[in-house]
Design a protein around this motif. Sequence first.
Motif, PDB file in Angstrom:
ATOM      1  N   THR A  24      41.016  20.816  39.676  1.00 20.13           N
ATOM      2  CA  THR A  24      40.209  19.371  39.729  1.00 20.13           C
ATOM      3  C   THR A  24      39.335  19.463  38.806  1.00 20.13           C
ATOM      4  O   THR A  24      38.589  20.456  38.473  1.00 20.13           O
ATOM      5  CB  THR A  24      40.018  19.592  41.194  1.00 20.13           C
ATOM      6  OG1 THR A  24      38.947  20.188  41.453  1.00 20.13           O
ATOM      7  CG2 THR A  24      41.091  19.681  42.284  1.00 20.13           C
ATOM      8  N   GLU A  26      36.540  18.129  39.646  1.00 20.58           N
ATOM      9  CA  GLU A  26      35.241  18.429  40.481  1.00 20.58           C
ATOM     10  C   GLU A  26      34.942  19.897  40.338  1.00 20.58           C
ATOM     11  O   GLU A  26      33.793  20.299  40.240  1.00 20.58           O
ATOM     12  CB  GLU A  26      35.676  17.585  41.928  1.00 20.58           C
ATOM     13  CG  GLU A  26      35.319  16.447  41.935  1.00 20.58           C
ATOM     14  CD  GLU A  26      36.865  15.716  41.759  1.00 20.58           C
ATOM     15  OE1 GLU A  26      37.140  14.815  41.915  1.00 20.58           O
ATOM     16  OE2 GLU A  26      37.730  16.595  41.538  1.00 20.58           O
ATOM     17  N   ASP A  30      31.469  21.953  38.876  1.00 20.27           N
ATOM     18  CA  ASP A  30      30.639  23.188  39.610  1.00 20.27           C
ATOM     19  C   ASP A  30      31.113  24.258  38.778  1.00 20.27           C
ATOM     20  O   ASP A  30      29.837  24.949  38.793  1.00 20.27           O
ATOM     21  CB  ASP A  30      31.624  23.219  41.110  1.00 20.27           C
ATOM     22  CG  ASP A  30      30.845  22.352  42.134  1.00 20.27           C
ATOM     23  OD1 ASP A  30      30.016  21.682  41.635  1.00 20.27           O
ATOM     24  OD2 ASP A  30      31.402  22.437  43.301  1.00 20.27           O
ATOM     25  N   VAL A  71      30.039  18.536  43.407  1.00 17.68           N
ATOM     26  CA  VAL A  71      31.121  18.304  44.299  1.00 17.68           C
ATOM     27  C   VAL A  71      30.299  17.480  45.436  1.00 17.68           C
ATOM     28  O   VAL A  71      30.747  16.230  45.724  1.00 17.68           O
ATOM     29  CB  VAL A  71      31.988  19.384  45.215  1.00 17.68           C
ATOM     30  CG1 VAL A  71      32.727  18.928  46.252  1.00 17.68           C
ATOM     31  CG2 VAL A  71      33.165  19.859  43.770  1.00 17.68           C
ATOM     32  N   PRO A  72      29.224  17.722  46.015  1.00 23.34           N
ATOM     33  CA  PRO A  72      28.840  17.156  46.959  1.00 23.34           C
ATOM     34  C   PRO A  72      27.904  15.722  46.620  1.00 23.34           C
ATOM     35  O   PRO A  72      28.305  14.770  47.081  1.00 23.34           O
ATOM     36  CB  PRO A  72      27.423  17.993  47.671  1.00 23.34           C
ATOM     37  CG  PRO A  72      27.604  19.353  47.089  1.00 23.34           C
ATOM     38  CD  PRO A  72      28.721  19.074  45.894  1.00 23.34           C
ATOM     39  N   LEU A  74      29.473  14.105  43.827  1.00 23.49           N
ATOM     40  CA  LEU A  74      30.510  13.190  43.635  1.00 23.49           C
ATOM     41  C   LEU A  74      31.141  12.721  44.978  1.00 23.49           C
ATOM     42  O   LEU A  74      31.715  11.500  45.118  1.00 23.49           O
ATOM     43  CB  LEU A  74      31.751  13.897  42.870  1.00 23.49           C
ATOM     44  CG  LEU A  74      31.259  14.502  41.524  1.00 23.49           C
ATOM     45  CD1 LEU A  74      32.444  15.286  40.689  1.00 23.49           C
ATOM     46  CD2 LEU A  74      31.123  12.970  40.626  1.00 23.49           C
ATOM     47  N   GLN A  75      31.108  13.372  46.028  1.00 22.03           N
ATOM     48  CA  GLN A  75      31.603  12.969  47.355  1.00 22.03           C
ATOM     49  C   GLN A  75      30.876  11.821  47.979  1.00 22.03           C
ATOM     50  O   GLN A  75      31.328  10.961  48.544  1.00 22.03           O
ATOM     51  CB  GLN A  75      31.950  14.277  48.341  1.00 22.03           C
ATOM     52  CG  GLN A  75      32.794  15.233  47.933  1.00 22.03           C
ATOM     53  CD  GLN A  75      32.949  16.340  48.921  1.00 22.03           C
ATOM     54  OE1 GLN A  75      31.766  16.835  49.318  1.00 22.03           O
ATOM     55  NE2 GLN A  75      33.950  17.001  48.955  1.00 22.03           N
ATOM     56  N   ASN A  76      29.473  11.984  47.867  1.00 22.91           N
ATOM     57  CA  ASN A  76      28.554  10.977  48.008  1.00 22.91           C
ATOM     58  C   ASN A  76      28.656   9.716  47.223  1.00 22.91           C
ATOM     59  O   ASN A  76      28.797   8.591  47.963  1.00 22.91           O
ATOM     60  CB  ASN A  76      27.042  11.537  48.133  1.00 22.91           C
ATOM     61  CG  ASN A  76      26.190  10.873  48.898  1.00 22.91           C
ATOM     62  OD1 ASN A  76      26.731   9.961  49.720  1.00 22.91           O
ATOM     63  ND2 ASN A  76      24.808  10.876  48.420  1.00 22.91           N
ATOM     64  N   GLN A  78      31.639   8.810  46.034  1.00 18.47           N
ATOM     65  CA  GLN A  78      32.903   8.403  46.158  1.00 18.47           C
ATOM     66  C   GLN A  78      32.630   7.665  47.746  1.00 18.47           C
ATOM     67  O   GLN A  78      33.382   6.486  47.585  1.00 18.47           O
ATOM     68  CB  GLN A  78      33.870   9.248  46.505  1.00 18.47           C
ATOM     69  CG  GLN A  78      35.192   9.067  46.672  1.00 18.47           C
ATOM     70  CD  GLN A  78      36.169   9.922  46.923  1.00 18.47           C
ATOM     71  OE1 GLN A  78      36.066  11.101  46.942  1.00 18.47           O
ATOM     72  NE2 GLN A  78      37.655   9.581  47.388  1.00 18.47           N
ATOM     73  N   SER A  79      31.922   7.922  48.449  1.00 17.68           N
ATOM     74  CA  SER A  79      31.812   7.218  50.033  1.00 17.68           C
ATOM     75  C   SER A  79      31.093   5.915  49.556  1.00 17.68           C
ATOM     76  O   SER A  79      31.527   5.027  50.432  1.00 17.68           O
ATOM     77  CB  SER A  79      30.751   8.229  50.827  1.00 17.68           C
ATOM     78  OG  SER A  79      31.660   9.453  51.042  1.00 17.68           O
ATOM     79  N   THR A  82      33.715   3.573  47.928  1.00 20.22           N
ATOM     80  CA  THR A  82      34.615   3.065  48.903  1.00 20.22           C
ATOM     81  C   THR A  82      34.301   2.427  49.955  1.00 20.22           C
ATOM     82  O   THR A  82      34.825   1.110  50.317  1.00 20.22           O
ATOM     83  CB  THR A  82      35.106   4.370  49.762  1.00 20.22           C
ATOM     84  OG1 THR A  82      35.686   5.409  48.518  1.00 20.22           O
ATOM     85  CG2 THR A  82      36.587   4.226  50.448  1.00 20.22           C
TER      86      THR A  82
END
Length: 89
Positions: A24, A26, A30, A71-72, A74-76, A78-79, A82
Amino acid sequence: MYAFFILCTDDNGKYYNSQFKSATIEAGFDGLAQLTQEGWRLRHIRCLDQDDCYGNWIDLPAEAFDERPMVPILQNLQSEWTYLLSHSA
């Protein structure tokens, strides 16, 4: 699958070419952060999405990668988008 091609320097300023693959993007980000944690200085980064039939390269800004995992972050992000998209009607 993503391929990352990197030009980096060590503590003495000696240049090295390196590459690695990641499942991936992401995880690849990392991996770049991990290189900076190990003391490498990223100078130039190119990424290739090997599933892209056009073979387009993406030049990534080396200064964007520090010792923090991506990763954290990018996840934040994305949240957040969204949430914004789900409440924008």
